[in-house]
Design a protein around this motif. Structure first.
Motif, PDB file in Angstrom:
ATOM      1  N   LEU A 226       0.898  -1.127   0.014  1.00 39.90           N
ATOM      2  CA  LEU A 226       0.216   0.045  -0.294  1.00 39.90           C
ATOM      3  C   LEU A 226       0.998   1.535  -0.206  1.00 39.90           C
ATOM      4  O   LEU A 226       1.836   0.953   0.307  1.00 39.90           O
ATOM      5  N   GLU A 227       0.363   2.015  -0.803  1.00 40.68           N
ATOM      6  CA  GLU A 227       1.176   3.482  -0.980  1.00 40.68           C
ATOM      7  C   GLU A 227       0.801   4.187   1.024  1.00 40.68           C
ATOM      8  O   GLU A 227       0.734   3.915   1.856  1.00 40.68           O
ATOM      9  N   PRO A 228       2.612   4.602   1.406  1.00 34.60           N
ATOM     10  CA  PRO A 228       2.659   5.153   1.636  1.00 34.60           C
ATOM     11  C   PRO A 228       1.185   6.549   2.751  1.00 34.60           C
ATOM     12  O   PRO A 228       0.999   6.567   1.951  1.00 34.60           O
ATOM     13  N   TYR A 229       0.860   6.918   3.840  1.00 35.31           N
ATOM     14  CA  TYR A 229      -0.904   7.691   4.041  1.00 35.31           C
ATOM     15  C   TYR A 229      -1.751   7.304   4.115  1.00 35.31           C
ATOM     16  O   TYR A 229      -2.819   7.362   3.708  1.00 35.31           O
ATOM     17  N   THR A 230      -1.682   5.284   2.765  1.00 28.34           N
ATOM     18  CA  THR A 230      -2.702   4.847   3.070  1.00 28.34           C
ATOM     19  C   THR A 230      -3.938   5.537   4.468  1.00 28.34           C
ATOM     20  O   THR A 230      -3.288   5.104   5.623  1.00 28.34           O
ATOM     21  N   GLU A 231      -5.438   5.511   4.214  1.00 26.83           N
ATOM     22  CA  GLU A 231      -6.212   6.096   5.194  1.00 26.83           C
ATOM     23  C   GLU A 231      -7.042   4.738   5.686  1.00 26.83           C
ATOM     24  O   GLU A 231      -7.658   3.529   4.913  1.00 26.83           O
ATOM     25  N   ASP A 232      -7.793   4.155   7.002  1.00 20.96           N
ATOM     26  CA  ASP A 232      -8.288   3.254   6.904  1.00 20.96           C
ATOM     27  C   ASP A 232      -9.728   3.127   5.735  1.00 20.96           C
ATOM     28  O   ASP A 232      -9.603   1.722   5.353  1.00 20.96           O
ATOM     29  N   ASP A 233     -10.266   3.306   4.974  1.00 20.30           N
ATOM     30  CA  ASP A 233     -11.252   3.189   3.715  1.00 20.30           C
ATOM     31  C   ASP A 233     -10.487   2.190   3.353  1.00 20.30           C
ATOM     32  O   ASP A 233     -10.962   1.331   2.457  1.00 20.30           O
ATOM     33  N   SER A 234      -9.549   3.050   2.316  1.00 20.63           N
ATOM     34  CA  SER A 234      -8.845   2.555   1.228  1.00 20.63           C
ATOM     35  C   SER A 234      -7.772   1.098   2.211  1.00 20.63           C
ATOM     36  O   SER A 234      -7.995  -0.081   1.469  1.00 20.63           O
ATOM     37  N   PHE A 235      -7.453   0.847   3.045  1.00 21.30           N
ATOM     38  CA  PHE A 235      -6.829  -0.255   3.313  1.00 21.30           C
ATOM     39  C   PHE A 235      -8.309  -1.292   3.322  1.00 21.30           C
ATOM     40  O   PHE A 235      -7.624  -2.757   2.835  1.00 21.30           O
TER      41      PHE A 235
END
Ligand SMILES: [Zn+2]
Length: 385
Positions: A226-235
């Motif tokens: 995953l990209e750095p700074y991934t947030e909850d929804d994307s995870f």
């Protein structure tokens, strides 16, 4: 159909806190005591659920690690390692240092995992967690990333050898589970899935989505960076889109999962931007998969987590609560817990179960990050459906 009554084991003893490189090292097992007492004060964990760890034998550790490496760790335990040996076996840097009795304290973490496996496989309990374990970076012949013996990999091999199990490993720590991956890279009896921050800017650098196993094991390693700074929804959307086809295609007998909680935005060692909420949703989703595919059989390990006061106790409590089928807690933390531990904490302890959003930095590239993550997820997904 009547729902089967499930029971849960919890690996714990104060001795597990002795796995400690130095007083200033970020890997601090005090977090395990803080979590355990929080769960007890909440009323969700009883001492009767404790499973005491044993010291794993050399033969058991040898399921994954080479004997020369085990001997080296014994020598390091007594401070009699030459500089050359320390370098050869990964014990020369500041990250993964030698410490007194390190063989015994590392073998105890492995023994905790094996005791838990035995209890589950002899039907004494349905599932369990070993939050003091999850040392997924350790390689067969080398210490790596704060990890001496890879209790996750050893537990998997033990499940395969002693109980003929088909094991799915789901690693959700912020770092790629490289030690576990390389231990089974050519094996098609186990599937190693890891979702993690891309190795572009983070240790250990591996875990590219094109790392898919080798020889017979091709297709039995799955990496979702995953990209750095991934947030909850994307995870969550990426995790769901990839793990569901993987488990449906592999059909495991048991799940082993790694719950490093260093994807939290307050973790000092990574660049992820997730919250406590997703640190409940992840184990909840994995537990549901276990109920569907493995008759509830699952072992949840700990892993990374370096903000030991503000993040780890609440996040790991979430893991345990999801495992026993409880909802996400709300409101205030137990007063007893805050009062006992505040005197030791460097900052004010959290008072509630939710994150203090004041410290949460909004991410300007949010949609771009989500798009890149999802594109990669669709690529991985296409290999399984
Ligand atoms: Zn980690």
């Amino acid at each position: 159909m009547k729902k089967k009554q499930q029971s849960t084991g919890y690996v714990y003893s104060n001795d597990l806190l002795q796995y400690r490189f130095s007083n200033s090292h970020p890997f601090n097992q005090m977090r395990l005591k803080l979590t355990t007492e929080l769960l007890i004060d909440l009323g969700y964990l009883q001492n009767t659920q404790f499973i005491s760890p044993r010291i794993a034998t050399d033969d058991e550790i040898g399921l994954i690690h080479s004997y020369d490496y085990i001997q080296t760790i014994r020598h390091a335990s007594h401070g009699i390692l030459s500089d050359n040996e320390a370098k050869k076996y990964g014990l020369d840097g500041d990250d993964t240092q030698q410490f007194r009795m390190m063989h015994k304290h590392s073998a105890r973490i492995v023994g905790g995992a094996l005791n838990l496996v035995d209890q589950i496989m002899t039907n004494k309990i349905t599932n369990g967690c070993h939050l003091g374990g999850g040392l997924h970076h350790s390689l067969p012949g080398r210490a790596n990333g704060f990890c001496i013996y890879n209790d996750v990999a050893i537990a998997i091999k033990y499940l395969m050898h002693h109980y003929n199990q088909r094991v799915l490993c789901i690693d959700t720590d912020a770092h790629h589970g490289d030690g576990t991956q390389w231990s089974f890279y050519t094996n098609n009896q186990v599937l190693i899935y890891s979702i993690h921050e891309t190795g572009k800017f983070l240790f250990p650098g591996s875990g590219h989505y094109t790392e898919r196993g080798n020889e017979e094991g091709f297709g039995y390693t799955v990496n979702v960076p995953l990209e750095p700074y991934t947030e909850d929804d994307s995870f969550l959307e990426v995790f769901k889109a990839t793990i569901e086809p993987v488990i449906a295609s592999f059909k495991p007998d048991i799940i082993v999962s790694v719950h490093g909680v260093d994807i939290h935005y307050l973790d000092p060692l990574t660049h992820m931007n997730c919250t406590l909420d997703v640190l409940y949703q992840i184990p909840y989703m994995i537990k549901s998969l276990a109920d569907t595919y493995t008759d509830g059989k699952i072992i949840m390990f700990g892993g990374g987590g370096y903000n030991i006061w503000e993040v780890v106790p609440r996040a790991w409590s979430h893991v345990f609560l999801a495992l026993i089928g409880e909802t996400k807690p709300k409101g205030q933390l137990p007063e007893k817990w805050i009062n006992k531990w505040q005197q030791y904490a460097p900052n004010p302890l959290p008072q509630t179960w939710t994150d203090d959003r004041k410290a949460y930095q909004a991410i300007p590239r949010r949609s771009e990050i989500s798009e890149i993550n999802m594109k990669r997820a669709m690529q991985v997904r296409s290999w399984f459906i």
